[in-house]
Motif scaffolding. Structure first.
Motif, PDB file in Angstrom:
ATOM      1  N   GLY A 144       8.137 -12.313  73.278  1.00 43.54           N
ATOM      2  CA  GLY A 144       8.461 -11.545  72.188  1.00 43.54           C
ATOM      3  C   GLY A 144      10.016 -10.694  72.346  1.00 43.54           C
ATOM      4  N   ARG A 145      10.183  -9.868  71.620  1.00 40.59           N
ATOM      5  CA  ARG A 145      12.016  -9.747  71.073  1.00 40.59           C
ATOM      6  C   ARG A 145      12.076  -8.442  72.468  1.00 40.59           C
ATOM      7  N   HIS A 146      10.657  -8.002  72.979  1.00 39.03           N
ATOM      8  CA  HIS A 146      11.249  -6.628  73.769  1.00 39.03           C
ATOM      9  C   HIS A 146      10.074  -7.182  75.182  1.00 39.03           C
TER      10      HIS A 146
ATOM     11  N   GLN B 144       7.285  -8.052  67.897  1.00 41.38           N
ATOM     12  CA  GLN B 144       7.938  -8.458  67.572  1.00 41.38           C
ATOM     13  C   GLN B 144       8.624  -9.937  67.999  1.00 41.38           C
ATOM     14  N   ARG B 145       8.184 -10.858  67.501  1.00 39.52           N
ATOM     15  CA  ARG B 145       8.877 -12.505  68.089  1.00 39.52           C
ATOM     16  C   ARG B 145       9.933 -12.758  67.559  1.00 39.52           C
ATOM     17  N   ARG B 146      10.700 -14.113  68.972  1.00 37.48           N
ATOM     18  CA  ARG B 146      10.705 -14.470  68.104  1.00 37.48           C
ATOM     19  C   ARG B 146      11.457 -16.463  68.981  1.00 37.48           C
TER      20      ARG B 146
ATOM     21  N   GLU C  87       3.449  -2.513  68.227  1.00 38.01           N
ATOM     22  CA  GLU C  87       4.796  -2.503  68.212  1.00 38.01           C
ATOM     23  C   GLU C  87       5.536  -3.352  68.750  1.00 38.01           C
ATOM     24  N   GLU C  88       6.171  -3.210  69.708  1.00 32.60           N
ATOM     25  CA  GLU C  88       7.286  -3.774  69.694  1.00 32.60           C
ATOM     26  C   GLU C  88       6.399  -4.900  70.259  1.00 32.60           C
ATOM     27  N   SER C  89       5.179  -5.190  70.882  1.00 34.37           N
ATOM     28  CA  SER C  89       4.466  -7.072  71.182  1.00 34.37           C
ATOM     29  C   SER C  89       5.230  -7.188  69.970  1.00 34.37           C
TER      30      SER C  89
ATOM     31  N   THR D   5       5.392 -12.062  60.851  1.00 40.60           N
ATOM     32  CA  THR D   5       5.857 -11.685  61.791  1.00 40.60           C
ATOM     33  C   THR D   5       6.133 -12.816  62.289  1.00 40.60           C
TER      34      THR D   5
ATOM     35  N   CYS E 250       8.472 -16.339  63.439  1.00 42.29           N
ATOM     36  CA  CYS E 250       9.515 -16.057  64.062  1.00 42.29           C
ATOM     37  C   CYS E 250      11.357 -16.639  62.999  1.00 42.29           C
ATOM     38  N   GLU E 251      11.857 -16.249  63.178  1.00 45.65           N
ATOM     39  CA  GLU E 251      13.689 -16.560  62.868  1.00 45.65           C
ATOM     40  C   GLU E 251      14.173 -17.789  63.387  1.00 45.65           C
TER      41      GLU E 251
END
Length: 671
Positions: free
Chosen positions: A385-387, A302-304, A298-300, A631, A633-634
């Protein structure tokens, strides 16, 4: 048969029981068992089932060997009913209290009950057997009792064979539907209907709901074939052969959801129909979350956009002096080697990218790239990734990825190659767009020859989205390998079938003598609209001029893209390989990234592409296709964006390089 005054067993009671049983069964549907059964075997089983001493010889034959009863047994003996998905024969429970005929009925029940279901019972006759017959013997009238039964109206047909054939076809359709239409696909279609995401989907709601109920009961039935026969004439049983059934079939076969729905809408919707909602259903979200939970990623997901501070100094090939302090590992370990400088030439000196990295980059103090309009497809962003501690998603051992403009992973030329097109000819014209529309490329040669999908002339080798499966990265391609006539070539694009409401246009890519140029049409093309792309002049098998059409944008005038202005030099902050080549990895095609100062992608970018996924995630491609789209990236101001070039696609970019000592070089880097 038996005479009216016979006392061996109670035959009249047996006849009455059989008649009553047949009458009760006839209120519902009747079926037959024993496909290809020799009907004499029914009669022989009946005769052989009598207990010893109860069917003695009477005149020429045994007492119950009667032609009238034989007719009844041969036509009604293998008739059955289906009750609660269980087969029950004509003989079930007949004459249970009679010591003789209970044995006969039990034997017939056992024999008939072992035969497989074969079809529906239909007859052109109204009756088989007779209640009584009379014969005159020695001046006396003898009355004989027989098995007999009427065929009720609902079981009669003037063409019994055709009626049975219709039922057999219904059984086959139902069986195939139960086996081929998966429950997840049915659930997805039901969700789409509930969410009003299908054109006139509500009309099919009842059929889908009823078929799901039938399929659920079928899986729980102890005799699946009996269940199929009992329900084959239910209108919902033919779902597989309906238009909504084709959608369920496609989804069951693994066809992409959006592609399957587009195919459905092509069949039922008018050409100008625009689907009101996205094709993401609650069931899909639930299934995706289950997969994510099982894989622990799940954490993987979350992208940016990646920042310069995320990237290790070991994974950059060059960094601008003003940028060094922002590197993740500082400047330690990064050796800047001096190289002999030359005076700049009047025009760029061509240099292969490998030689540029080896001989020029170590001694460069600053680099500026000439960003041309033709480089628009090369705009690229680095994502991460965010994490950082989350499990990796990709086939390489880091969490970085990349996304080219338009949320693709490679160039138009590479897409043409993947589609099977020829990109190695002397002259190429390729069309690229980004939705399910069916755009067609037309090229008119100087002699008047018209190259298009109806007359490809061995030059048009890719024609996508004409029919399913549809792609959101379609291309068409025309290539000349020899005998290229001098003169003017006219290029047009026609919207043959508009399927998508997305407001996107198209891009034309030309390649001649190693030079790639792009011409874009910004607005969407209307249904049946034709756009004049331009007129291309060929001399000596090379493009010498291109005159764009009035709605086309060419590469001469600068325009604002991602915060920079094209057709001018832009400073480079960092040079690096694609993340698949970080830390001594060598996965897939190598890309060369020139990150530009002030270059900011202002659109959400995909951080996950199926082609990047590691092997154990490949079975979940459909889930990740949805997740990649949901998902993104903003945009962020400190992102790493610039130009990217693939090692598999021939291209070039002009670089102005200031070397150690202040000398400058003008180079055309060849990829």
């Amino acid at each position: 048969m038996i005479k009216g005054d016979d006392t061996v067993g109670d035959f009249e009671k047996f006849v009455a029981d059989v008649t009553t049983r047949l009458s009760a069964m006839s209120k519902g549907e009747l079926f037959v068992v024993g496909d290809g059964l020799d009907r004499d075997s029914l009669w022989l089983t009946f005769l052989d089932s009598f207990p010893a001493g109860t069917n003695l010889r009477f005149r020429e034959r045994s007492e119950y060997d009667c032609s009238t009863c034989r007719v009844f047994i041969k036509h009604f003996g293998n008739v059955v009913e289906i009750h609660n998905a269980q087969i029950r024969t004509l003989w079930s429970g007949v004459s249970a209290s009679d010591p003789v005929f209970s044995v006969v009925a039990a034997a017939m029940d056992e024999f008939v009950g072992t035969l497989p279901l074969s079809g529906i019972f239909r007859s052109a006759e109204a009756q088989y057997g007779a209640k009584t017959t009379r014969a005159l013997r020695d001046g006396q009238v003898e009355v004989w009792n027989h098995l007999y039964g009427r065929v009720e109206k609902q079981h009669r047909s003037t063409d019994a064979g055709a009626a049975r054939g219709t039922f057999d076809a219904a059984v086959q359709v139902f069986q195939r539907g139960l086996a081929e239409l998966s429950r997840p696909a049915l659930d997805t279609v039901a969700d789409l209907i509930d969410d009003n995401a299908l054109y006139r989907g509500a009309e099919h709601s009842r059929a889908v709901t009823e078929f799901r109920s039938l399929q659920n009961r079928w899986t729980q039935a102890t005799d699946g074939r009996a269940f199929v026969f009992a329900n084959a004439m239910n209108p919902a049983a033919r779902l597989r052969n309906t238009v909504i059934g084709t959608l369920v079939q496609d989804l069951s076969a693994g066809v992409d959801l959006e592609q399957a729905v587009r195919s459905f809408e092509t069949k039922v919707a008018p050409q100008n129909y625009q689907r009101p909602t996205a094709l993401i259903t609650p069931a899909m979200v639930k299934a995706a979350m289950k997969t994510i939970d099982e894989l622990g990623i799940e954490e993987s997901l979350q992208r940016r956009f990646a920042r310069l501070s995320d990237v290790s100094v070991n994974n950059v090939l060059w960094v601008d002096n003003d940028t060094q302090s922002r590197m993740k590992d500082g400047i330690e370990g990064l050796l800047m080697q001096a190289a002999s400088a030359r005076l700049p030439d009047p025009k760029p000196q061509e240099i292969p990218v490998v030689a540029f990295l080896k001989d020029i980059l170590p001694g460069a103090e600053s680099i500026d790239l000439w960003v041309a309009n033709r480089h628009e497809p090369h705009f690229v962003s680095l994502t991460t990734g965010r994490h950082p501690a989350a499990p990796r998603l990709f086939t390489w051992d880091n969490d970085f990825a990349w996304s080219y403009g338009g949320n693709v992973t490679d160039s138009i030329k590479e897409r043409v190659k993947r589609a099977g097109g020829n990109v190695t000819g002397k002259l190429r014209v390729s069309l690229s767009w980004f939705n399910h529309d069916d755009l067609d490329l037309h090229v008119f040669e100087p002699n008047g020859d018209h190259i298009w999908y109806r007359d490809k002339r061995n030059k048009l080798d890719v024609d996508m989205n004409a029919s399913g499966p549809f792609s959101r990265e379609p291309v068409e391609n025309v290539t000349w390998t020899r005998n290229i006539a001098d003169g003017e070539y006219r290029i047009e694009v026609n919207q043959y079938h508009k399927r998508d409401s997305s407001p996107v246009g198209f891009v034309i890519e030309t390649e001649s003598d190693g030079k790639i140029e792009h011409y874009s049409h910004e607005r969407a093309v209307g249904h049946k609209e034709t756009v004049e792309v331009g007129r291309m002049t060929i001399a000596g098998e090379v493009i010498t001029a291109f005159r764009p059409g009035k709605d086309m944008q060419a590469g001469s005038a600068g325009k604002d893209l991602w915060g920079i202005t094209t057709e001018q030099f832009v400073p480079v902050s960092t040079v690096m390989y694609s993340p698949s080549y970080f830390d001594d990895s060598e996965v897939g095609n190598r890309h060369y990234f020139f990150m530009l100062k002030g270059c900011v992608n202002d659109q959400p970018a995909r951080g996950i592409y199926n082609e990047f996924l590691r092997r154990d995630l490949q079975p979940h491609r459909k889930v990740f296709e949805v997740l990649g789209d949901r998902t993104k990236c903003e945009p962020s101001p400190d992102q790493l964006s610039g130009l990217g070039f693939s090692s598999t696609v021939r291209s070039s970019v002009v670089a102005k390089v200031t070397m150690t000592g202040g000398r400058r070089r003008l180079l055309s880097i060849q990829f």
